[in-house]
Design a protein around this motif. Structure first.
Motif, PDB file in Angstrom:
ATOM      1  N   UNK A   1       0.857  -1.035  -0.047  1.00  0.00           N
ATOM      2  CA  UNK A   1       0.110  -0.145   0.007  1.00  0.00           C
ATOM      3  C   UNK A   1       1.002   1.175  -0.032  1.00  0.00           C
ATOM      4  N   UNK A   2       0.840   1.985  -1.087  1.00  0.00           N
ATOM      5  CA  UNK A   2       1.279   3.578  -1.095  1.00  0.00           C
ATOM      6  C   UNK A   2       0.468   4.475  -0.685  1.00  0.00           C
ATOM      7  N   UNK A   3       0.477   5.301   0.471  1.00  0.00           N
ATOM      8  CA  UNK A   3      -0.285   6.226   0.687  1.00  0.00           C
ATOM      9  C   UNK A   3       0.260   7.312   1.347  1.00  0.00           C
ATOM     10  N   UNK A   4      -0.753   8.347   1.488  1.00  0.00           N
ATOM     11  CA  UNK A   4      -0.178   9.877   1.817  1.00  0.00           C
ATOM     12  C   UNK A   4      -0.693   9.992   3.311  1.00  0.00           C
ATOM     13  N   UNK A   5      -0.067  11.063   3.800  1.00  0.00           N
ATOM     14  CA  UNK A   5      -0.360  11.383   5.225  1.00  0.00           C
ATOM     15  C   UNK A   5      -1.776  11.360   5.602  1.00  0.00           C
ATOM     16  N   UNK A   6      -1.916  10.826   6.561  1.00  0.00           N
ATOM     17  CA  UNK A   6      -3.307  10.558   7.120  1.00  0.00           C
ATOM     18  C   UNK A   6      -3.984   9.515   6.983  1.00  0.00           C
TER      19      UNK A   6
END
Length: 286
Positions: free
Chosen positions: A34-39
């Protein structure tokens, strides 16, 4: 390619780096990147933990909602009106609605700790049980971006239950972790009972200190942990430390309290040094 990348990540973990290739490959084949952003939230407080997390890059933070009985409007949630972050942890809707990338959410929550670094694992002990283990805190991405590998709990348990050898390997890894943790805890407790700047009482011969050192309760001490301590190490070091402490007693120099462990320095045994001022290493230590 994905399985190879997942195997490489497992090689960087303390839990799985030393398991057999068969177990490692079985786990890697079930891993999802999983490549995710902050939060982004991976686990929510009070909800079942249904996957194991292995960090490739980025930082995950564990935050706990403050316990309070007050209800109020808050900008820390995605709704316009509703329960605040201060609601008791069993009121799950407030936790489900939190936007963890907002400054308000950070201010209203309690940060338990940060999990960061290649190969760091979170959630393992939770997913080993065959019933829903509820999260005591929310786990979310606190770095601008994060790459995290997930292993579904049911699939991980299926791997272990289908092969007795795999299950034994996992038990061995758990036993090693408990051993490391107990040693670290004993060291912290022992050193907490002997504050820095004062010599410890008792155990003079074992620690390489003389009776004179023990009687000088105000003398500064340096606590040293010696790794990879074979018999020749202790036989050589103990009299040398004792002789140094005898000389130090005459000129008010710091004395040395040296303790010994047969374990070599490694990623696992590094925590043994908690509470010490210095460590003594040899060529075989990592």
């Amino acid at each position: 390619m994905t399985s190879t990348a997942a195997t490489d990540i497992l090689d960087h973990t303390s839990w799985f780096s030393n398991v057999s290739d068969g177990l490692k490959e079985a786990i890697a084949s079930r891993m999802i990147l999983r490549e995710v952003e902050e939060g982004h939230v991976f686990v929510r407080q009070g909800m079942p933990i249904d996957h194991l997390m292995v960090i490739e890059e980025g930082t995950l933070t564990r935050s706990k909602a403050e316990e309070s009985s007050d209800e109020q409007t808050t900008t820390a949630t995605t709704g316009t009106t509703g329960p605040s972050r201060g609601l008791h942890h069993n009121k799950l809707q407030s936790v489900m609605d939190i936007n963890f990338s907002s400054p308000e959410a950070l201010e209203a929550s309690i940060v338990v700790d940060d999990i960061e670094g290649l190969g760091r694992v979170s959630g393992l002990l939770h997913i080993l049980v065959d019933y829903d283990s509820l999260a005591f805190a929310t786990v979310w991405a606190s770095s601008p971006t994060a790459r995290v590998w997930l292993i579904p709990a049911e699939e991980f348990r299926s791997i272990l239950s289908s092969n007795a050898a795999f299950a034994m390997e996992m038990m061995s890894a758990l036993a090693m972790s408990m051993r490391v943790g107990s040693k670290s805890l004993r060291g912290l407790i022992k050193n907490a009972a002997q504050p820095h700047g004062r010599s410890g009482a008792g155990g003079g011969d074992e620690l390489g200190t003389s009776a004179h050192d023990q009687s000088s309760s105000e003398k500064t001490t340096i606590k040293v942990l010696c790794y990879d301590s074979t018999s020749w190490v202790t036989d050589s070091f103990k009299p040398a430390v004792r002789a140094y402490n005898d000389r130090a007693a005459n000129d008010n120099s710091p004395t040395i309290v040296m303790e010994y462990t047969a374990d070599r320095l490694s990623e696992r045994s590094a925590t043994y040094a908690a509470g010490y001022d210095a460590v003594c290493l040899f060529v075989n230590d990592e």
